[in-house]
Design an enzyme around this catalytic site. Structure first.
Site, mmCIF file in Angstrom:
data_model
loop_
_atom_site.group_PDB
_atom_site.id
_atom_site.type_symbol
_atom_site.label_atom_id
_atom_site.label_comp_id
_atom_site.label_asym_id
_atom_site.label_seq_id
_atom_site.Cartn_x
_atom_site.Cartn_y
_atom_site.Cartn_z
ATOM 1 N N ASN A 7 0.854 -1.244 -0.087
ATOM 2 C CA ASN A 7 -0.095 -0.024 0.135
ATOM 3 C C ASN A 7 0.891 1.345 0.196
ATOM 4 O OD1 ASN A 7 -1.375 2.294 0.842
ATOM 5 N ND2 ASN A 7 -3.127 1.091 1.725
ATOM 6 N N ASP A 9 -0.207 4.485 -0.452
ATOM 7 C CA ASP A 9 -0.720 5.732 0.371
ATOM 8 C C ASP A 9 0.040 6.619 1.046
ATOM 9 O OD1 ASP A 9 -3.031 4.698 -1.017
ATOM 10 O OD2 ASP A 9 -3.966 4.119 0.880
ATOM 11 N N HIS A 10 0.893 5.924 1.784
ATOM 12 C CA HIS A 10 1.839 6.637 2.684
ATOM 13 C C HIS A 10 2.800 7.260 2.112
ATOM 14 C CE1 HIS A 10 -0.101 4.031 5.750
ATOM 15 N NE2 HIS A 10 -0.018 2.992 4.685
ATOM 16 N N ARG A 18 3.586 18.950 2.202
ATOM 17 C CA ARG A 18 4.027 19.943 1.543
ATOM 18 C C ARG A 18 3.356 20.477 0.275
ATOM 19 N NH1 ARG A 18 9.535 21.920 2.872
ATOM 20 N NH2 ARG A 18 9.537 21.345 5.139
ATOM 21 N N HIS A 43 -5.421 3.929 -1.935
ATOM 22 C CA HIS A 43 -7.031 4.106 -1.308
ATOM 23 C C HIS A 43 -7.216 5.585 -1.930
ATOM 24 C CE1 HIS A 43 -9.563 4.632 2.517
ATOM 25 N NE2 HIS A 43 -10.320 4.733 1.597
ATOM 26 N N ARG A 45 -9.419 8.437 -1.320
ATOM 27 C CA ARG A 45 -10.561 8.551 -0.323
ATOM 28 C C ARG A 45 -11.388 9.810 -0.934
ATOM 29 N NH1 ARG A 45 -10.346 8.298 5.144
ATOM 30 N NH2 ARG A 45 -9.106 6.434 5.757
ATOM 31 N N ARG A 49 -7.108 12.837 0.822
ATOM 32 C CA ARG A 49 -6.248 13.422 1.629
ATOM 33 C C ARG A 49 -4.807 12.963 1.241
ATOM 34 N NH1 ARG A 49 -7.357 9.981 6.870
ATOM 35 N NH2 ARG A 49 -9.314 11.154 6.970
ATOM 36 N N HIS A 50 -4.594 11.828 0.444
ATOM 37 C CA HIS A 50 -3.383 11.491 -0.012
ATOM 38 C C HIS A 50 -3.186 11.096 -1.295
ATOM 39 C CE1 HIS A 50 -5.217 7.638 1.075
ATOM 40 N NE2 HIS A 50 -4.931 7.778 2.533
ATOM 41 N N GLU A 70 -8.570 0.631 -3.059
ATOM 42 C CA GLU A 70 -9.506 0.836 -1.943
ATOM 43 C C GLU A 70 -10.484 2.011 -1.917
ATOM 44 O OE1 GLU A 70 -7.207 1.039 1.648
ATOM 45 O OE2 GLU A 70 -6.104 -0.880 1.326
ATOM 46 N N THR A 101 -8.064 3.688 8.071
ATOM 47 C CA THR A 101 -9.223 2.828 8.380
ATOM 48 C C THR A 101 -9.219 2.264 9.592
ATOM 49 O OG1 THR A 101 -8.951 2.566 5.817
ATOM 50 C CG2 THR A 101 -10.498 1.161 7.129
ATOM 51 N N GLU A 151 -11.073 -9.347 2.636
ATOM 52 C CA GLU A 151 -9.831 -8.957 3.226
ATOM 53 C C GLU A 151 -9.940 -8.758 4.810
ATOM 54 O OE1 GLU A 151 -7.601 -5.508 1.890
ATOM 55 O OE2 GLU A 151 -6.573 -5.426 3.798
ATOM 56 N N HIS A 190 -3.808 -4.643 7.494
ATOM 57 C CA HIS A 190 -3.756 -3.653 8.330
ATOM 58 C C HIS A 190 -3.106 -3.662 9.727
ATOM 59 C CE1 HIS A 190 -5.111 0.189 9.895
ATOM 60 N NE2 HIS A 190 -5.754 0.326 9.059
ATOM 61 N N HIS A 213 2.084 0.653 5.984
ATOM 62 C CA HIS A 213 2.836 1.683 7.070
ATOM 63 C C HIS A 213 4.153 1.201 7.462
ATOM 64 C CE1 HIS A 213 3.050 4.742 10.107
ATOM 65 N NE2 HIS A 213 3.586 4.020 10.809
HETATM 66 N N1 PXP Z 1 -5.948 -2.948 4.148
HETATM 67 C C1 PXP Z 1 -6.695 -1.784 4.151
HETATM 68 C C2 PXP Z 1 -8.074 -2.000 3.696
HETATM 69 C C3 PXP Z 1 -6.313 -0.509 4.685
HETATM 70 O O1 PXP Z 1 -7.192 0.485 4.529
HETATM 71 C C4 PXP Z 1 -4.968 -0.414 4.880
HETATM 72 C C5 PXP Z 1 -4.538 0.939 5.234
HETATM 73 O O2 PXP Z 1 -4.212 1.788 4.334
HETATM 74 C C6 PXP Z 1 -4.092 -1.517 5.076
HETATM 75 C C7 PXP Z 1 -4.579 -2.713 4.532
HETATM 76 C C8 PXP Z 1 -2.694 -1.459 5.259
HETATM 77 O O3 PXP Z 1 -2.588 -1.220 6.614
HETATM 78 P P1 PXP Z 1 -1.121 -0.533 7.060
HETATM 79 O O4 PXP Z 1 -0.554 0.612 6.353
HETATM 80 O O5 PXP Z 1 -1.399 -0.433 8.564
HETATM 81 O O6 PXP Z 1 -0.073 -1.777 6.720
#
Ligand code: PXP
Length: 237
Positions: A7, A9-10, A18, A43, A45, A49-50, A70, A101, A151, A190, A213
């Site tokens: 994932n 997004d981070h 910034r 994701h 959203r 936001r990201h 997502e 989430t 999931e 997650h 993350h």
């Molecule tokens: N699965 C879903 C549905 C999520 O919303 C997220 C968070 O973006 C993740 C997995 C991954 O979670 P994490 O970033 O805590 O590894």
């Protein structure tokens, strides 16, 4: 052996600190794939936001592994999904006030409307996944609503201390069994990290783990390609 879905997004969250152009999540997708990601997850959203729509469109040709989008069950985002055509859509609950989430989708309460929501996606050949808590009733509701994949939310397992972890893992195992019994694909994610991933990866029939993350955090120090490689090695060992 489960595939590792990364994932990214981070990475976009860092860019948005910034509101500039770096780091670019598209570069992250390339690095993650070079590190052995089996899927890329983003994701989109409602509040953007990201990740934003342009990111998702730019990612599409660059992501050579399956792309998992997502999203909340809102028609505006579904329109983007049907244009971009990810291989899979994962429906998640979305609250503006949350940092990430927080809980699984309540399919039990919204089964009929979710069935209608995913129908056009499925018709286009997009696999429909429900992000749900490790709860037998939610699994059955997801099957009833026509989802192809569940999931399971590993947040409670990931947050549990050493004493509670075995019972949370057991809860995941029972829900996982029901996912398979109902004929759906089993995914989970997650809060998984380098320390807690192995028992989740070892659950029977686990097909994909979705992790963001912890991988992106480690990538600050060792680079994303190597952080993905190390996570994959743990999952496969
Ligand atoms: N699965 C879903 C549905 C999520 O919303 C997220 C968070 O973006 C993740 C997995 C991954 O979670 P994490 O970033 O805590 O590894």
């Amino acid at each position: 052996m489960p595939l590792l879905g990364v994932n990214i997004d981070h990475v976009a969250t860092l860019r948005q600190a910034r509101r500039g152009v770096e780091p670019d999540p598209v570069w992250a997708a390339v690095e993650a794939q070079l590190g052995g990601a089996g899927l890329i997850t983003v994701h989109l959203r409602e509040d953007r936001r990201h990740m934003n729509d342009d990111d998702v469109r730019r990612l599409r040709p660059v992501v050579q592994v399956p792309l998992n989008l997502e999203m909340a069950a809102v028609t505006e985002i579904r329109r983007v999904a049907m244009e971009v055509m990810p291989q899979m859509v994962t429906l998640v609950p979305e609250k503006r006030s949350e940092v990430t989430t927080e809980g699984g989708l309540n399919v039990k309460a919204q089964g009929g409307s979710l069935r209608q929501f995913i129908a056009p996606l499925k018709k286009k050949g997009i696999v429909a996944s429900a992000f749900i808590d490790a709860d037998i009733d939610q699994v059955r509701a997801a099957a009833e609503a026509g989802f192809d994949v569940c999931e399971l939310h590993t947040g409670p397992y990931s947050l549990a201390d050493g004493r509670r972890r075995p019972s949370e893992l057991d809860r995941l195992r029972q829900a996982a069994e029901e996912v398979v019994n109902q004929g759906m694909q089993l995914n989970a994610g997650h809060g998984l990290n380098y320390e807690n991933v192995k028992p989740a990866a070892a659950l029977p029939h686990m097909e994909e783990l979705h992790i963001g993350h912890s991988i992106v955090s480690r990538s600050v120090f060792i680079g994303l390609r190597e952080a993905v490689r190390q996570m994959r090695e743990l999952i496969e060992s």
